[in-house]
Design an enzyme around this catalytic site. Structure first.
Site, PDB file in Angstrom:
ATOM      1  N   GLN A 106      -1.768  -6.363   7.887  1.00 55.36           N
ATOM      2  CA  GLN A 106      -3.123  -5.866   8.174  1.00 55.36           C
ATOM      3  C   GLN A 106      -4.227  -6.643   7.464  1.00 55.36           C
ATOM      4  O   GLN A 106      -5.364  -6.683   7.938  1.00 55.36           O
ATOM      5  CB  GLN A 106      -3.243  -4.379   7.800  1.00 55.36           C
ATOM      6  CG  GLN A 106      -2.400  -3.453   8.653  1.00 55.36           C
ATOM      7  CD  GLN A 106      -1.107  -3.076   7.970  1.00 55.36           C
ATOM      8  OE1 GLN A 106      -0.502  -3.897   7.295  1.00 55.36           O
ATOM      9  NE2 GLN A 106      -0.678  -1.840   8.145  1.00 55.36           N
ATOM     10  N   ASN A 111       3.698 -10.243  13.153  1.00 52.41           N
ATOM     11  CA  ASN A 111       3.906 -10.105  14.593  1.00 52.41           C
ATOM     12  C   ASN A 111       3.315 -11.337  15.268  1.00 52.41           C
ATOM     13  O   ASN A 111       2.757 -12.225  14.600  1.00 52.41           O
ATOM     14  CB  ASN A 111       3.343  -8.797  15.140  1.00 52.41           C
ATOM     15  CG  ASN A 111       1.838  -8.668  14.943  1.00 52.41           C
ATOM     16  OD1 ASN A 111       1.096  -9.659  14.979  1.00 52.41           O
ATOM     17  ND2 ASN A 111       1.363  -7.448  14.729  1.00 52.41           N
ATOM     18  N   ASP A 153       7.266  -1.899   9.926  1.00 53.51           N
ATOM     19  CA  ASP A 153       7.824  -1.670   8.590  1.00 53.51           C
ATOM     20  C   ASP A 153       9.317  -1.369   8.676  1.00 53.51           C
ATOM     21  O   ASP A 153      10.103  -1.831   7.850  1.00 53.51           O
ATOM     22  CB  ASP A 153       7.103  -0.508   7.904  1.00 53.51           C
ATOM     23  CG  ASP A 153       5.618  -0.771   7.708  1.00 53.51           C
ATOM     24  OD1 ASP A 153       5.227  -1.944   7.593  1.00 53.51           O
ATOM     25  OD2 ASP A 153       4.847   0.210   7.672  1.00 53.51           O
ATOM     26  N   SER A 180       0.822  -1.207   0.000  1.00 51.31           N
ATOM     27  CA  SER A 180       0.000   0.000   0.000  1.00 51.31           C
ATOM     28  C   SER A 180       0.857   1.258   0.000  1.00 51.31           C
ATOM     29  O   SER A 180       1.957   1.300   0.552  1.00 51.31           O
ATOM     30  CB  SER A 180      -0.918   0.016   1.222  1.00 51.31           C
ATOM     31  OG  SER A 180      -0.145   0.036   2.415  1.00 51.31           O
ATOM     32  N   ASP A 216      -1.627   9.774   5.788  1.00 49.15           N
ATOM     33  CA  ASP A 216      -2.463   9.860   6.982  1.00 49.15           C
ATOM     34  C   ASP A 216      -2.749  11.326   7.284  1.00 49.15           C
ATOM     35  O   ASP A 216      -1.826  12.136   7.355  1.00 49.15           O
ATOM     36  CB  ASP A 216      -1.752   9.234   8.183  1.00 49.15           C
ATOM     37  CG  ASP A 216      -1.474   7.755   7.991  1.00 49.15           C
ATOM     38  OD1 ASP A 216      -2.151   7.140   7.144  1.00 49.15           O
ATOM     39  OD2 ASP A 216      -0.593   7.226   8.678  1.00 49.15           O
ATOM     40  N   SER A 236     -20.191  18.166  13.863  1.00 46.31           N
ATOM     41  CA  SER A 236     -18.877  18.580  13.383  1.00 46.31           C
ATOM     42  C   SER A 236     -18.059  19.046  14.581  1.00 46.31           C
ATOM     43  O   SER A 236     -18.611  19.467  15.604  1.00 46.31           O
ATOM     44  CB  SER A 236     -18.985  19.700  12.348  1.00 46.31           C
ATOM     45  OG  SER A 236     -19.546  20.861  12.925  1.00 46.31           O
ATOM     46  N   PHE A 261     -11.089   5.300   6.175  1.00 47.37           N
ATOM     47  CA  PHE A 261     -10.011   4.916   5.273  1.00 47.37           C
ATOM     48  C   PHE A 261     -10.544   4.865   3.858  1.00 47.37           C
ATOM     49  O   PHE A 261     -11.534   4.184   3.579  1.00 47.37           O
ATOM     50  CB  PHE A 261      -9.421   3.552   5.650  1.00 47.37           C
ATOM     51  CG  PHE A 261      -8.271   3.153   4.752  1.00 47.37           C
ATOM     52  CD1 PHE A 261      -7.023   3.730   4.916  1.00 47.37           C
ATOM     53  CD2 PHE A 261      -8.446   2.226   3.739  1.00 47.37           C
ATOM     54  CE1 PHE A 261      -5.968   3.401   4.085  1.00 47.37           C
ATOM     55  CE2 PHE A 261      -7.398   1.881   2.905  1.00 47.37           C
ATOM     56  CZ  PHE A 261      -6.150   2.464   3.078  1.00 47.37           C
TER      57      PHE A 261
END
Length: 327
Positions: free
Chosen positions: A172, A195, A257, A8, A12, A36, A116
């Site tokens: 993920q 992991n 990473d 990917s 962010d 909001s 996302f």
């Protein structure tokens, strides 16, 4: 060593609300929710598993090839990566979709509203590896990280069909993938990264025992958080490496990473699995001490000093022989 890093590519967008979301929510009216929040700051961080790993590899002197899909808005991000030594010439640029984006607002209680947007990431399935190999040469390894699931499957199958050695790093996607997908992504990999929690997901969802997983991959590398890392191979005693010493943890995003980048860089140097795990742990320490996945920096001598303080003189001397500026 030639490394293709597929995964990917994302940014962010992180905001902070100096209040409590709960104070603005009426439980009886949640079906009519429309609120909001005035936020105090906005941080835009570079992300995505593939660029994070490529950045770390480049910091250690390699020139990895980034494989993934992004939008026209990738221009500035691309410039950043190329300035740091990453080959971005094989990134697919969507004609209609923006780069994948994570947008999140966090309140003072650490509650979050987040979204996302996969965007151009969905076009990773359109990427063929063969033209990339024709441009850069036969890869020593293709790492297939978390990405569009169909893209991950395509890359994995192409590696099998063309005889490219591949590294499985589904991370993920393990939480969302079904057993058939995960079996297809893992079976036949030269190396499997995960992991400890993800390693249990792999066995649970594939129906394979830990021994059966290891029988299908060459090497399994399992990160253990603050406890370091475990490396296992068929018929060999596990190698266990402690985390780097003296770490002042600040923010964990991107630590995995960075570990992978350090591990693969050292593996490319030919220093052995234990040393590779040590280099991975030291690079991960830089990330956990920094806000942002690609905001860290170091001098080669400082990196070697951290290796020395954590793993001794022999490790430091061996690493120093391979770092740019010290060899």
């Amino acid at each position: 060593m030639s490394l293709l890093i597929a995964g990917s590519i994302a940014t962010d967008h992180l905001m902070t609300f100096q209040g409590k979301f709960a104070d603005s929510l009426v439980v009886e009216q949640l079906d009519k929710l429309s609120v909001s929040f005035l936020v105090d700051d906005l941080e835009i961080r570079r992300g995505g598993v593939a660029p994070n790993m490529c950045f770390g590899l480049a910091m250690l002197g390699l020139r990895p090839v980034l494989v993934g899909a992004a939008g026209e808005d990738f221009r500035d991000y691309r410039s950043w990566l190329e300035r740091h030594g990453v080959d971005c010439d094989s990134v697919r640029i969507s004609q209609s979709l923006h780069t994948a984006r994570f947008v999140c607002t966090t309140d003072t209680t650490m509650a979050q509203f987040a979204s996302f947007y996969p965007g151009a990431m969905s076009e990773a399935r359109e990427i063929e590896l063969a033209p990339i190999v024709e441009r850069v040469g036969e890869p020593d390894y293709v790492l297939i990280g978390a990405d569009d699931p169909d893209g991950m499957l395509r890359h994995t199958q192409e590696c099998r069909d063309r005889g490219y050695r591949f590294i499985a790093d589904p991370s993920q996607q393990l939480a969302f993938g079904e057993g058939a997908l995960i079996r297809s992504l893992v079976d036949g990999a030269e190396m499997l990264f995960s992991n400890e929690y993800e390693s249990h997901l792999i066995t649970e969802k594939t129906g394979w025992s830990a021994e059966e997983v290891l029988a299908r991959v060459g090497t399994q590398v399992t990160t253990l958080g603050a406890d370091g890392v475990r490396v296992t191979q068929r018929g060999e005693q596990p190698i266990e490496v402690s985390a780097a010493r003296g770490v002042e943890a600040l923010e964990p995003t991107g630590v995995g990473d960075a570990f992978r980048a350090g591990f693969l860089a050292a593996f490319a140097w030919g220093v052995g699995l234990e040393r590779a795990a040590q280099v991975g742990c030291v690079l991960a320490a830089y990330v956990v001490e920094t806000v942002g996945t690609q905001e860290y920096s170091f001098e080669p001598a400082g990196f070697v000093a951290r290796v020395r303080s954590s793993y001794g003189d022999a490790a430091a001397d061996e690493v120093a022989a391979h770092l740019p500026g010290l060899s």
